[in-house]
Design a protein around this motif. Sequence first.
Motif, mmCIF file in Angstrom:
data_model
loop_
_atom_site.group_PDB
_atom_site.id
_atom_site.type_symbol
_atom_site.label_atom_id
_atom_site.label_comp_id
_atom_site.label_asym_id
_atom_site.label_seq_id
_atom_site.Cartn_x
_atom_site.Cartn_y
_atom_site.Cartn_z
ATOM 1 N N ASP A 1 146.273 31.482 -16.655
ATOM 2 C CA ASP A 1 145.754 32.849 -16.714
ATOM 3 C C ASP A 1 145.120 33.209 -15.363
ATOM 4 O O ASP A 1 144.304 32.449 -14.830
ATOM 5 C CB ASP A 1 144.712 32.979 -17.824
ATOM 6 C CG ASP A 1 145.331 32.894 -19.211
ATOM 7 O OD1 ASP A 1 146.522 33.247 -19.338
ATOM 8 O OD2 ASP A 1 144.645 32.456 -20.156
ATOM 9 N N VAL A 2 145.499 34.364 -14.835
ATOM 10 C CA VAL A 2 145.018 34.794 -13.519
ATOM 11 C C VAL A 2 144.261 36.113 -13.657
ATOM 12 O O VAL A 2 144.769 37.071 -14.244
ATOM 13 C CB VAL A 2 146.188 34.979 -12.527
ATOM 14 C CG1 VAL A 2 145.667 35.506 -11.191
ATOM 15 C CG2 VAL A 2 146.937 33.672 -12.326
ATOM 16 N N ASN A 3 143.047 36.142 -13.122
ATOM 17 C CA ASN A 3 142.284 37.381 -12.970
ATOM 18 C C ASN A 3 142.412 37.795 -11.508
ATOM 19 O O ASN A 3 141.930 37.101 -10.610
ATOM 20 C CB ASN A 3 140.812 37.152 -13.352
ATOM 21 C CG ASN A 3 139.990 38.417 -13.246
ATOM 22 O OD1 ASN A 3 140.156 39.215 -12.330
ATOM 23 N ND2 ASN A 3 139.076 38.604 -14.176
ATOM 24 N N ILE A 4 143.078 38.907 -11.257
ATOM 25 C CA ILE A 4 143.385 39.288 -9.879
ATOM 26 C C ILE A 4 142.126 39.550 -9.064
ATOM 27 O O ILE A 4 142.098 39.356 -7.849
ATOM 28 C CB ILE A 4 144.325 40.522 -9.841
ATOM 29 C CG1 ILE A 4 144.942 40.691 -8.442
ATOM 30 C CG2 ILE A 4 143.594 41.775 -10.276
ATOM 31 C CD1 ILE A 4 145.745 39.517 -7.948
ATOM 32 N N TYR B 1 138.223 48.242 -6.889
ATOM 33 C CA TYR B 1 138.899 47.568 -7.996
ATOM 34 C C TYR B 1 139.002 48.462 -9.227
ATOM 35 O O TYR B 1 138.079 49.225 -9.526
ATOM 36 C CB TYR B 1 138.141 46.299 -8.408
ATOM 37 C CG TYR B 1 138.041 45.226 -7.345
ATOM 38 C CD1 TYR B 1 138.921 45.171 -6.271
ATOM 39 C CD2 TYR B 1 137.040 44.246 -7.421
ATOM 40 C CE1 TYR B 1 138.816 44.180 -5.316
ATOM 41 C CE2 TYR B 1 136.927 43.251 -6.470
ATOM 42 C CZ TYR B 1 137.816 43.225 -5.412
ATOM 43 O OH TYR B 1 137.706 42.232 -4.469
ATOM 44 N N ASP B 2 140.112 48.317 -9.943
ATOM 45 C CA ASP B 2 140.252 48.861 -11.295
ATOM 46 C C ASP B 2 139.992 47.703 -12.253
ATOM 47 O O ASP B 2 140.850 46.846 -12.470
ATOM 48 C CB ASP B 2 141.667 49.421 -11.491
ATOM 49 C CG ASP B 2 141.888 49.968 -12.895
ATOM 50 O OD1 ASP B 2 141.011 49.780 -13.760
ATOM 51 O OD2 ASP B 2 142.946 50.571 -13.135
ATOM 52 N N THR C 1 142.869 47.576 -6.143
ATOM 53 C CA THR C 1 143.739 47.228 -7.264
ATOM 54 C C THR C 1 143.913 48.439 -8.172
ATOM 55 O O THR C 1 142.968 49.170 -8.427
ATOM 56 C CB THR C 1 143.165 46.059 -8.089
ATOM 57 O OG1 THR C 1 141.877 46.424 -8.607
ATOM 58 C CG2 THR C 1 143.031 44.804 -7.247
ATOM 59 N N ARG C 2 145.144 48.615 -8.642
ATOM 60 C CA ARG C 2 145.467 49.696 -9.570
ATOM 61 C C ARG C 2 146.536 49.235 -10.552
ATOM 62 O O ARG C 2 147.232 48.249 -10.303
ATOM 63 C CB ARG C 2 145.984 50.936 -8.814
ATOM 64 C CG ARG C 2 144.965 51.628 -7.926
ATOM 65 C CD ARG C 2 143.867 52.293 -8.748
ATOM 66 N NE ARG C 2 142.943 53.054 -7.914
ATOM 67 C CZ ARG C 2 141.832 52.562 -7.381
ATOM 68 N NH1 ARG C 2 141.513 51.278 -7.567
ATOM 69 N NH2 ARG C 2 141.040 53.333 -6.655
ATOM 70 N N ILE C 3 146.689 49.965 -11.653
ATOM 71 C CA ILE C 3 147.791 49.745 -12.582
ATOM 72 C C ILE C 3 148.846 50.805 -12.317
ATOM 73 O O ILE C 3 148.532 51.996 -12.241
ATOM 74 C CB ILE C 3 147.319 49.824 -14.050
ATOM 75 C CG1 ILE C 3 146.471 48.596 -14.400
ATOM 76 C CG2 ILE C 3 148.511 49.911 -14.995
ATOM 77 C CD1 ILE C 3 145.973 48.583 -15.830
ATOM 78 N N ALA D 1 152.586 47.410 -14.165
ATOM 79 C CA ALA D 1 152.593 46.476 -13.044
ATOM 80 C C ALA D 1 151.258 46.558 -12.315
ATOM 81 O O ALA D 1 150.587 47.596 -12.317
ATOM 82 C CB ALA D 1 153.738 46.784 -12.081
ATOM 83 N N LEU D 2 150.886 45.449 -11.721
ATOM 84 C CA LEU D 2 149.705 45.394 -10.870
ATOM 85 C C LEU D 2 150.073 45.884 -9.476
ATOM 86 O O LEU D 2 151.098 45.483 -8.920
ATOM 87 C CB LEU D 2 149.189 43.958 -10.783
ATOM 88 C CG LEU D 2 148.255 43.635 -9.606
ATOM 89 C CD1 LEU D 2 146.912 44.319 -9.779
ATOM 90 C CD2 LEU D 2 148.088 42.140 -9.445
ATOM 91 N N GLU D 3 149.249 46.768 -8.940
ATOM 92 C CA GLU D 3 149.349 47.165 -7.530
ATOM 93 C C GLU D 3 148.115 46.640 -6.814
ATOM 94 O O GLU D 3 146.996 47.044 -7.129
ATOM 95 C CB GLU D 3 149.402 48.687 -7.369
ATOM 96 C CG GLU D 3 150.757 49.300 -7.531
ATOM 97 C CD GLU D 3 150.768 50.779 -7.132
ATOM 98 O OE1 GLU D 3 149.780 51.239 -6.514
ATOM 99 O OE2 GLU D 3 151.749 51.456 -7.444
ATOM 100 N N LEU D 4 148.306 45.742 -5.868
ATOM 101 C CA LEU D 4 147.207 45.253 -5.042
ATOM 102 C C LEU D 4 147.477 45.671 -3.604
ATOM 103 O O LEU D 4 148.482 45.276 -3.010
ATOM 104 C CB LEU D 4 147.093 43.724 -5.139
ATOM 105 C CG LEU D 4 146.173 43.037 -4.135
ATOM 106 C CD1 LEU D 4 144.760 43.584 -4.207
ATOM 107 C CD2 LEU D 4 146.167 41.527 -4.359
#
Length: 365
Positions: free
Chosen positions: A209-212, A237-238, A281-283, A297-300
């Motif tokens: 499990d990863v927390n960005i 951050y979001d 970070t955004r969705i 999707a994750l946008e970093l």
Amino acid sequence: MSLRIPGVGKRPPPPAAERYQSFDLLATLVAVVRSDGAVLFANAALEDAIGTSRRTIEGTPIGDFFIEPELLRNALNGAVDNEFAALRYDDAIRRANHETFPVHVIVAPTDRKGEVVIELLPMEQQAKQDREERLIDQTQANKELIRNLAHEIKNPLGGIRGAAQLLQMEIESRDLIEYTQVIIHEADRLQALVDRLLAPHRRPHLVGDVNIHEVCERVRSLIVAEFPRGLRVVRDYDTSIPEFRGDREQLIQAVLNITHNAAQALAERIADGEGRIVLKTRIARQVTFGKQRYRLALELHVIDNGPGVPASIKDRIFYPLVSGREGGSGLGLTLAQTFVQQHHGLIECESVPGKTDFKLLIPLP
């Protein structure tokens, strides 16, 4: 014996708005039209692109929005007569503010007589998809090339180093020993380079499990420790982004490589106390990348205010051994792209003087 009354008990077909509601989930611009061109349904993406409400678009002749309506009229006639499964051509559509933008048009008949689906791909989006496909294919080719080349280099390199060590044991002249030491030192340097090239292919993919945001904070702490003055690393951050399955260490290395490159590119700005890197970070919803469509999707983003990527290497920054910095190995971005692609993701870059934005895209569950 049952008596069947015509029209009773037979469910009427649902209206177009219900039948084609799933088109609203697409980022592609879609319209369903009658054979005469009148719009039966326009999805949300088309509504946004044209800048007109769906209620206004529906019932309007679709040709009114095109620069060359005659091309569309001919395509609709062909679709109604079943002359083709799908027809493609290029045109441009008008927005409500009278601006135009080019689109790739795909016209195809539906399973209902007299109805046609029109799909519009903005040329910029099509070009983006083409770039992504080329990048994925190139990355795959790079991986095979690196793996094969590294193995071809490694064996003779070991022989050269071993021969230099044996030769050093046999000679007595200090001047000659210096030459053998140069050979050994350079062989070790090349060995280290080969090991770095092979690193992503050797290390097992450890999934958890990863927390960005834990990844971002780890990278931020490392960068701030190395550049304690003149550089601000800003968090944007979001916090609603969920955890996902991935290799935490690989993602830390990928983000660190990009952020470290950004910090090095900011050398002059840091010296003036004006260096700035933003970790954002955004969705993203309903996005297509890597030849696939994802609901979430994750946008970093790693954004810096540096001079930008040199134009001479902008199209090649993810290639191995390509560097815009004197003395750079040119492996940081290559490895970052490899690690992110192992998470079914992709790294994109947009750069102009004063702003460079590396965007990591990773599918979310």
